[in-house]
Design a protein around this motif. Structure first.
Motif, mmCIF file in Angstrom:
data_model
loop_
_atom_site.group_PDB
_atom_site.id
_atom_site.type_symbol
_atom_site.label_atom_id
_atom_site.label_comp_id
_atom_site.label_asym_id
_atom_site.label_seq_id
_atom_site.Cartn_x
_atom_site.Cartn_y
_atom_site.Cartn_z
ATOM 1 N N SER A 178 -4.279 -5.564 -1.307
ATOM 2 C CA SER A 178 -3.547 -5.424 -0.046
ATOM 3 C C SER A 178 -4.482 -5.070 1.107
ATOM 4 O O SER A 178 -4.305 -5.558 2.232
ATOM 5 C CB SER A 178 -2.463 -4.344 -0.183
ATOM 6 O OG SER A 178 -1.523 -4.714 -1.166
ATOM 7 N N TRP A 229 -9.677 4.525 -8.550
ATOM 8 C CA TRP A 229 -8.359 4.788 -7.964
ATOM 9 C C TRP A 229 -8.013 3.780 -6.861
ATOM 10 O O TRP A 229 -6.824 3.547 -6.571
ATOM 11 C CB TRP A 229 -8.321 6.199 -7.376
ATOM 12 C CG TRP A 229 -9.322 6.389 -6.245
ATOM 13 C CD1 TRP A 229 -10.595 6.857 -6.365
ATOM 14 C CD2 TRP A 229 -9.115 6.091 -4.871
ATOM 15 N NE1 TRP A 229 -11.225 6.879 -5.153
ATOM 16 C CE2 TRP A 229 -10.331 6.407 -4.191
ATOM 17 C CE3 TRP A 229 -8.061 5.595 -4.121
ATOM 18 C CZ2 TRP A 229 -10.490 6.253 -2.837
ATOM 19 C CZ3 TRP A 229 -8.221 5.427 -2.756
ATOM 20 C CH2 TRP A 229 -9.415 5.762 -2.121
ATOM 21 N N ILE A 273 0.836 -1.202 0.000
ATOM 22 C CA ILE A 273 0.000 0.000 0.000
ATOM 23 C C ILE A 273 0.870 1.252 0.000
ATOM 24 O O ILE A 273 0.610 2.224 -0.724
ATOM 25 C CB ILE A 273 -0.958 -0.008 1.209
ATOM 26 C CG1 ILE A 273 -2.043 -1.065 1.015
ATOM 27 C CG2 ILE A 273 -1.599 1.368 1.397
ATOM 28 C CD1 ILE A 273 -2.989 -1.200 2.192
ATOM 29 N N HIS A 281 3.666 1.602 -1.257
ATOM 30 C CA HIS A 281 4.381 1.732 -2.525
ATOM 31 C C HIS A 281 3.443 1.798 -3.737
ATOM 32 O O HIS A 281 3.842 1.497 -4.861
ATOM 33 C CB HIS A 281 5.373 0.581 -2.709
ATOM 34 C CG HIS A 281 6.562 0.668 -1.802
ATOM 35 N ND1 HIS A 281 6.512 0.273 -0.481
ATOM 36 C CD2 HIS A 281 7.825 1.141 -2.016
ATOM 37 C CE1 HIS A 281 7.707 0.464 0.080
ATOM 38 N NE2 HIS A 281 8.513 1.001 -0.825
ATOM 39 N N GLY A 282 2.189 2.139 -3.495
ATOM 40 C CA GLY A 282 1.269 2.368 -4.610
ATOM 41 C C GLY A 282 0.381 1.215 -5.004
ATOM 42 O O GLY A 282 -0.378 1.309 -5.969
ATOM 43 N N GLY A 283 0.474 0.100 -4.294
ATOM 44 C CA GLY A 283 -0.403 -1.030 -4.580
ATOM 45 C C GLY A 283 -0.010 -1.765 -5.851
ATOM 46 O O GLY A 283 1.089 -1.592 -6.384
ATOM 47 N N ARG A 284 -0.922 -2.613 -6.334
ATOM 48 C CA ARG A 284 -0.662 -3.368 -7.575
ATOM 49 C C ARG A 284 -1.986 -3.707 -8.256
ATOM 50 O O ARG A 284 -3.022 -3.860 -7.610
ATOM 51 C CB ARG A 284 0.110 -4.655 -7.272
ATOM 52 C CG ARG A 284 -0.571 -5.573 -6.302
ATOM 53 C CD ARG A 284 0.141 -6.919 -6.270
ATOM 54 N NE ARG A 284 1.540 -6.794 -5.918
ATOM 55 C CZ ARG A 284 1.975 -6.836 -4.664
ATOM 56 N NH1 ARG A 284 1.117 -6.981 -3.660
ATOM 57 N NH2 ARG A 284 3.255 -6.725 -4.402
ATOM 58 N N ASN A 285 -1.953 -3.825 -9.577
ATOM 59 C CA ASN A 285 -3.142 -4.184 -10.349
ATOM 60 C C ASN A 285 -3.228 -5.700 -10.517
ATOM 61 O O ASN A 285 -2.224 -6.414 -10.470
ATOM 62 C CB ASN A 285 -3.110 -3.516 -11.725
ATOM 63 C CG ASN A 285 -3.265 -2.005 -11.632
ATOM 64 O OD1 ASN A 285 -4.195 -1.526 -11.000
ATOM 65 N ND2 ASN A 285 -2.348 -1.270 -12.245
ATOM 66 N N PRO A 293 -5.888 -0.525 -7.282
ATOM 67 C CA PRO A 293 -4.537 -1.038 -6.987
ATOM 68 C C PRO A 293 -4.309 -1.376 -5.516
ATOM 69 O O PRO A 293 -3.416 -2.158 -5.182
ATOM 70 C CB PRO A 293 -3.612 0.119 -7.424
ATOM 71 C CG PRO A 293 -4.419 0.901 -8.405
ATOM 72 C CD PRO A 293 -5.827 0.807 -7.915
ATOM 73 N N TYR A 294 -5.121 -0.764 -4.629
ATOM 74 C CA TYR A 294 -4.960 -0.989 -3.191
ATOM 75 C C TYR A 294 -5.906 -2.061 -2.647
ATOM 76 O O TYR A 294 -5.799 -2.440 -1.475
ATOM 77 C CB TYR A 294 -5.209 0.318 -2.423
ATOM 78 C CG TYR A 294 -4.333 1.458 -2.871
ATOM 79 C CD1 TYR A 294 -3.018 1.573 -2.426
ATOM 80 C CD2 TYR A 294 -4.813 2.427 -3.750
ATOM 81 C CE1 TYR A 294 -2.210 2.620 -2.843
ATOM 82 C CE2 TYR A 294 -4.020 3.478 -4.179
ATOM 83 C CZ TYR A 294 -2.718 3.570 -3.714
ATOM 84 O OH TYR A 294 -1.914 4.604 -4.128
#
Length: 314
Positions: free
Chosen positions: A186, A179, A103, A105-109, A182-183
């Motif tokens: 996590s 938005w 989280i 570091h910007g999460g992931r798709n 990506p989070y």
């Protein structure tokens, strides 16, 4: 023998389903880069390894006592459950740390559609297995199967949560909430860990209590005491001291029985008869119970021994 076969069937069932779920979770998790699904898969890896050990312990506890284990191998059961609880707790904490890092570091798709398919397969398999194991545990009174049923329930709830969360992700993909996608993975891991961590912690506490020879649950103590008092209503009993502890499936009970001063003992056979009658009543509800009954007419002796016993088990 039927009970042993039923317990063994439950252990074997857990091993095969766990192996399948491990491969399923890790395969899907790696392919779509989902930490939530990977967590689910690694939960099952731990479960698979512990199921193999549990199967061995199930065989071991049926072996006769020997010079080194005078009371058999019952203590191995809470030891295995303790290790299982610790492993799941450590895995949960590792997943929690990893999710928080992701989280930050910007999460992931990820591919939410594939995740939902996985969740449906995994949730169905886990919850059906949990239901079967719960019935087996109720029938066999096996603590190992009972703990296993709880673990399958946790896995099933995790899979359901994964499915529900990824379904929501699909619906918000083209909205102003996109938005958050990506989070989502996590965040889901954090929620899952916080919700499920009390279960392995309880397993750890219960297992430690058994390894430290603590008394069984209040409910069990109350039921055994009631059974004893019911069984003794027709016998001469002035006072009694009851102590018990539980190791695995086995409950050890020591009863110090104070006979009235006027009681005339015709022979040891009288005491054997009382012991047999009382044991039969209690064993109807607790077949794994080992009971020792010590008779005396000396209250001071009984109180001293009872105090020593209490100090030993505390």
């Amino acid at each position: 023998m039927n009970r042993e076969k039923t317990e063994k069937f439950g252990l074997n069932l857990s091993i095969f389903v766990t192996l399948f779920m491990s491969a399923l979770g890790i395969g899907f998790g790696v392919s779509i880069q989902s930490e939530a699904i990977l967590l689910d898969g690694f939960f099952n890896v731990v479960g698979f390894l512990m199921a193999l050990i549990t199967l061995g312990v199930s065989w071991l506890q049926k072996q006769p006592e020997n010079e080194y284990f005078n009371f058999g191998y019952s203590s191995f059961i809470p030891l295995v459950n303790l290790i299982k609880g610790l492993l799941i707790s450590l895995l949960s904490l590792f997943a929690l740390t990893s999710a928080i890092t992701a989280i930050l570091h910007g999460g992931r798709n990820l591919n939410a559609n594939v995740a939902v398919i996985y969740a449906l397969i995994a949730a169905t398999g886990c919850l059906v297995t949990a239901l079967i194991q719960k019935r087996i545990a109720k029938k066999t009174r096996s603590i190992m199967i009972e703990v296993d049923a709880k673990n399958w329930l946790i896995n099933g709830l995790i899979s359901l949560s994964v499915g529900a969360a990824f379904t929501i992700i699909i619906f918000i993909k083209n909205t102003t909430l996109s938005w958050f996608i990506p989070y989502a993975d996590s965040t889901l891991v954090i929620i899952i860990v916080l919700i499920t961590i009390p279960v392995p912690i309880k397993v750890i506490i219960d297992s430690l209590k058994q390894l430290l020879l603590a008394s069984p649950s209040v409910k069990t103590k109350k039921e055994i005491k009631q059974l004893f008092e019911t069984a003794t209503h027709s016998f001469h009993l002035e006072k009694y001291w009851l102590r018990m502890t539980q190791i695995g499936n086995t409950i050890f009970v020591s009863i110090y029985w104070l006979l009235p001063p006027e009681y005339n003992l015709n022979g040891v056979e009288d005491l054997d008869h009382i012991r047999e009658e009382v044991s039969q009543v209690i064993h109807q509800n607790y077949p794994d119970l080992i009971i020792d009954i010590i008779f005396t007419k000396d209250s001071k002796w009984a109180e001293d021994i009872s105090l020593q016993k209490k100090q030993t088990l505390s």
